[in-house]
Design a protein around this motif. Structure first.
Motif, short mmCIF file in Angstrom:
data_model
loop_
_atom_site.label_atom_id
_atom_site.label_comp_id
_atom_site.label_asym_id
_atom_site.label_seq_id
_atom_site.Cartn_x
_atom_site.Cartn_y
_atom_site.Cartn_z
N THR A 124 0.84 -1.20 0.00
CA THR A 124 0.00 0.00 0.00
C THR A 124 0.88 1.25 0.00
O THR A 124 0.62 2.20 -0.74
CB THR A 124 -0.93 0.02 1.22
OG1 THR A 124 -1.73 -1.16 1.21
CG2 THR A 124 -1.84 1.22 1.20
N LYS A 125 1.92 1.24 0.82
CA LYS A 125 2.83 2.37 0.89
C LYS A 125 3.50 2.61 -0.46
O LYS A 125 3.64 3.75 -0.90
CB LYS A 125 3.90 2.10 1.95
CG LYS A 125 4.13 3.29 2.87
CD LYS A 125 5.36 3.17 3.73
CE LYS A 125 5.37 2.01 4.68
NZ LYS A 125 6.50 2.09 5.63
N ARG A 126 3.89 1.53 -1.14
CA ARG A 126 4.55 1.67 -2.43
C ARG A 126 3.59 2.19 -3.50
O ARG A 126 3.98 2.99 -4.36
CB ARG A 126 5.15 0.33 -2.87
CG ARG A 126 6.42 -0.02 -2.13
CD ARG A 126 6.92 -1.40 -2.46
NE ARG A 126 7.26 -1.53 -3.87
CZ ARG A 126 7.50 -2.70 -4.47
NH1 ARG A 126 7.44 -3.82 -3.77
NH2 ARG A 126 7.81 -2.74 -5.74
N VAL A 127 2.31 1.76 -3.44
CA VAL A 127 1.31 2.23 -4.41
C VAL A 127 1.06 3.72 -4.19
O VAL A 127 0.99 4.51 -5.14
CB VAL A 127 0.00 1.42 -4.30
CG1 VAL A 127 -1.11 2.07 -5.07
CG2 VAL A 127 0.21 0.01 -4.79
N LEU A 128 0.92 4.13 -2.93
CA LEU A 128 0.68 5.54 -2.63
C LEU A 128 1.87 6.42 -3.04
O LEU A 128 1.70 7.57 -3.43
CB LEU A 128 0.37 5.73 -1.15
CG LEU A 128 -0.98 5.15 -0.69
CD1 LEU A 128 -1.12 5.27 0.82
CD2 LEU A 128 -2.14 5.82 -1.40
N ALA A 129 3.08 5.88 -2.94
CA ALA A 129 4.29 6.63 -3.28
C ALA A 129 4.41 6.82 -4.79
O ALA A 129 5.17 7.67 -5.25
CB ALA A 129 5.52 5.92 -2.75
N LEU A 130 3.64 6.06 -5.57
CA LEU A 130 3.69 6.19 -7.04
C LEU A 130 3.25 7.58 -7.46
O LEU A 130 3.71 8.10 -8.46
CB LEU A 130 2.80 5.12 -7.67
CG LEU A 130 3.41 4.29 -8.79
CD1 LEU A 130 4.69 3.62 -8.33
CD2 LEU A 130 2.44 3.26 -9.28
N GLY A 131 2.33 8.14 -6.70
CA GLY A 131 1.85 9.50 -6.86
C GLY A 131 1.83 9.94 -8.25
O GLY A 131 1.57 10.77 -8.92
#
Length: 87
Positions: free
Chosen positions: A80-87
Motif C-alpha cells: 500500500t505504501k509503495r502504491v501511494l508513493a507512485l503519486g
C-alpha cells in the motif's frame, strides 16, 4: 511407518491438506506479484486495482490458516505504501 489406522488416516489427510494449502499460498503469491508488476511498470491505476484484489486474498489466507495475521498485514502495508508513493 505408521502402525495404527488413525495414524495412517492422518498421513492421508495431511497429504490432501498440504496440496490444498500449497494451492492457496500459490494463489496469494500470484496476487502479490500482480501488484508488484504494476508497481514496476509505474501504472498507478493498475496497481490500485491489483491491490484491491489482493487484500481479500490475503485475508482469506489468514482465515484459512496458511498465512500468519501479521505476515498478511505487513505485506499489505508495504505494498500500500509503495502504491501511494507512485503519486
Amino acid at each position: 511407518m505408521a502402525n495404527t489406522p488413525q495414524a495412517k488416516k492422518r498421513i492421508r489427510r495431511n497429504d490432501r491438506r498440504a496440496e490444498i494449502n500449497g494451492a492457496r499460498v500459490s494463489r496469494i503469491r500470484t496476487f502479490v506479484k500482480r501488484v508488484e508488476s504494476a508497481l514496476e511498470s509505474g501504472d498507478k491505476s493498475a496497481a490500485e486495482t491489483a491491490l484491491k484484489a489482493m487484500q481479500p486474498e490475503l485475508a482469506r489466507g489468514v482465515a484459512k490458516g496458511v498465512l500468519h495475521k501479521n505476515t498478511a498485514s505487513r505485506k499489505f502495508s508495504r505494498l500500500t505504501k509503495r502504491v501511494l508513493a507512485l503519486g
